[in-house]
Design an enzyme around this catalytic site. Structure first.
Site, PDB file in Angstrom:
ATOM      1  N   LYS A 185     -18.123   0.329 -16.129  1.00  0.00           N
ATOM      2  CA  LYS A 185     -18.173  -0.711 -17.167  1.00  0.00           C
ATOM      3  C   LYS A 185     -16.768  -1.021 -17.708  1.00  0.00           C
ATOM      4  CE  LYS A 185     -22.698  -0.422 -16.886  1.00  0.00           C
ATOM      5  NZ  LYS A 185     -23.450  -0.879 -15.761  1.00  0.00           N
TER       6      LYS A 185
HETATM    7  C1  LIG Z   1     -25.030  -0.171 -15.872  1.00  0.00           C
HETATM    8  C2  LIG Z   1     -26.222  -0.883 -16.324  1.00  0.00           C
HETATM    9  C3  LIG Z   1     -27.252  -0.217 -17.008  1.00  0.00           C
HETATM   10  C4  LIG Z   1     -27.310   1.269 -17.132  1.00  0.00           C
HETATM   11  O1  LIG Z   1     -26.258   1.816 -17.841  1.00  0.00           O
HETATM   12  P1  LIG Z   1     -26.074   3.399 -17.820  1.00  0.00           P
HETATM   13  O2  LIG Z   1     -25.154   3.667 -18.961  1.00  0.00           O
HETATM   14  O3  LIG Z   1     -25.464   3.730 -16.486  1.00  0.00           O
HETATM   15  O4  LIG Z   1     -27.393   4.027 -17.990  1.00  0.00           O
HETATM   16  C5  LIG Z   1     -28.282  -0.949 -17.535  1.00  0.00           C
HETATM   17  N1  LIG Z   1     -28.350  -2.281 -17.378  1.00  0.00           N
HETATM   18  C6  LIG Z   1     -27.407  -2.956 -16.693  1.00  0.00           C
HETATM   19  C7  LIG Z   1     -27.523  -4.437 -16.602  1.00  0.00           C
HETATM   20  C8  LIG Z   1     -26.330  -2.277 -16.119  1.00  0.00           C
HETATM   21  O5  LIG Z   1     -25.433  -2.938 -15.389  1.00  0.00           O
END
Ligand SMILES: *Cc1c(COP(=O)(O)O)cnc(C)c1O
Length: 348
Positions: free
Chosen positions: A197
């Site tokens: 992210k």
């Molecule tokens: C990465 C992601 C998640 C999950 O996030 P985590 O912190 O890895 O659990 C949920 N929704 C979307 C759209 C994502 O890209």
């Protein structure tokens, strides 16, 4: 078929974490605080900084956005056989928590501009489920790849039918609508600090809300559902979804660099835009929206050749074996994104 020469060569990672600017002393300092039993203070600092950054009343640090979405459903009382609307064009983590609750996902397809949940298909889905005698208990919307969904229309529909919105803003830190951070419009918003992210602790997430009751419930379920008694008393199933103070501090230190990070993402988007624009369509920023352009996704006018050299966009959830028995509303727009689309790496 599109020309092979147009497709990227070599599978680069989509987005690597960037820990530049974090000093060794800062890490030693947070470890010392943990040794002194001051983890709560570290977490509180994270909460305060994050609340200020996104302008929300409450922030609960959690182990991941997936656990955050689960907490959101728990706080809204979603239980077995309840229906929850979710976009089909998203990462599976947006919908898995619905299944954790033994609830039923109702998948809704996207609009061709933003690639996010279509307000028209959403309204059709609500109407159809209402006439089947099943009112959806919540609507999950996703700001896919950082691009804000059509919040004005979606919020209107949700408020007309009195259904709470959960915003999956896992990709969308720094993305705004009407100059306000997305994730702060619905009843609950969820952010991720996972490895790829825009800001990363290696793992981690947080949930935000303006509602003190929802905030208390999410905190309670995230910390083993301990009741207020001064001894260990549990009346409901709890979860261990809290965020480590060490990760909270790593994330907090990076928050001040968000705007600089977005600038880099926008520049990479511009490069791709100039390279691919004539042959392809990109996710559009709707009026009054600002996308952090976490990742660039684009769609060719025709199906692409299959190649190990590029990243696919998300495969729609209504076509996935784990989800394909659940209701779906739309015109397969997302299947077009999957067949004709690619996701371009930010890390080059
Ligand atoms: C990465 C992601 C998640 C999950 O996030 P985590 O912190 O890895 O659990 C949920 N929704 C979307 C759209 C994502 O890209």
């Amino acid at each position: 078929m599109i020309k092979d020469s147009l497709l990227p060569k070599g599978l680069k990672p989509l987005s690597l974490p960037d820990f530049s600017g974090i000093e060794a002393e800062q890490l030693v300092s947070v470890l010392k605080k943990c040794e002194q039993g001051r983890g709560e203070e570290v977490l509180k600092n994270f909460e305060d900084d994050f609340k200020k950054l996104v302008q929300s009343d409450y922030c609960i640090p959690v182990s991941s956005a997936t656990s955050g979405l689960h907490l959101a459903l728990l706080a809204l009382g979603i239980a077995e056989d309840d229906e929850v609307i979710c976009p089909t064009f998203t990462f599976a983590a947006s919908a898995f928590p619905i299944l954790y609750q033994k609830a039923i996902p109702v998948f809704v397809d996207s609009d061709e501009d933003s690639w996010n949940i279509s307000p028209e298909h959403l309204e059709s889905a609500i109407k159809a489920r209402l006439s089947a005698g099943k009112k959806p208990k919540a609507i999950i919307i996703v700001h896919s790849y950082g691009n804000p969904a059509q919040l004005n229309l979606l919020l209107n529909i949700a408020s007309n039918y009195k259904i709470p919105i959960i915003e999956d803003a896992a990709n969308a830190l720094g993305s705004t609508f009407n100059q306000r951070q997305v994730g702060t419009f619905g009843s609950i918003g969820v952010f991720s600090f996972n490895r790829n992210k825009i800001i990363s602790g290696g793992a981690g997430g947080c949930v935000v809300t303006h509602d003190s009751i929802l905030a208390d419930k999410m905190r309670y379920f995230a910390h083993q559902a301990k009741s207020k008694q001064d001894y260990y008393h549990h009346e409901e199933v709890g979860y261990n979804y809290g965020l480590s103070p060490v990760l909270a501090e790593i994330i907090r230190i990076q928050l001040t660099t968000l705007q600089a990070r977005i600038k880099k993402r926008k520049a990479v988007f511009q490069e791709y835009f100039h390279k691919y624009n004539p042959e392809t369509t990109f996710q559009k920023e709707i009026d009054n929206a600002f996308s952090n352009r976490w990742l660039t996704v684009l769609k060719f006018k025709e199906p692409k050749i299959s190649s190990p050299e590029y990243h696919h966009v998300w495969k729609p959830l209504h076509t996935q074996p784990v989800f394909n028995r659940y209701p779906y509303f739309g015109n397969k727009e997302s299947e077009g994104f999957f067949e004709n689309g690619i996701c371009l790496p930010f890390s080059k």
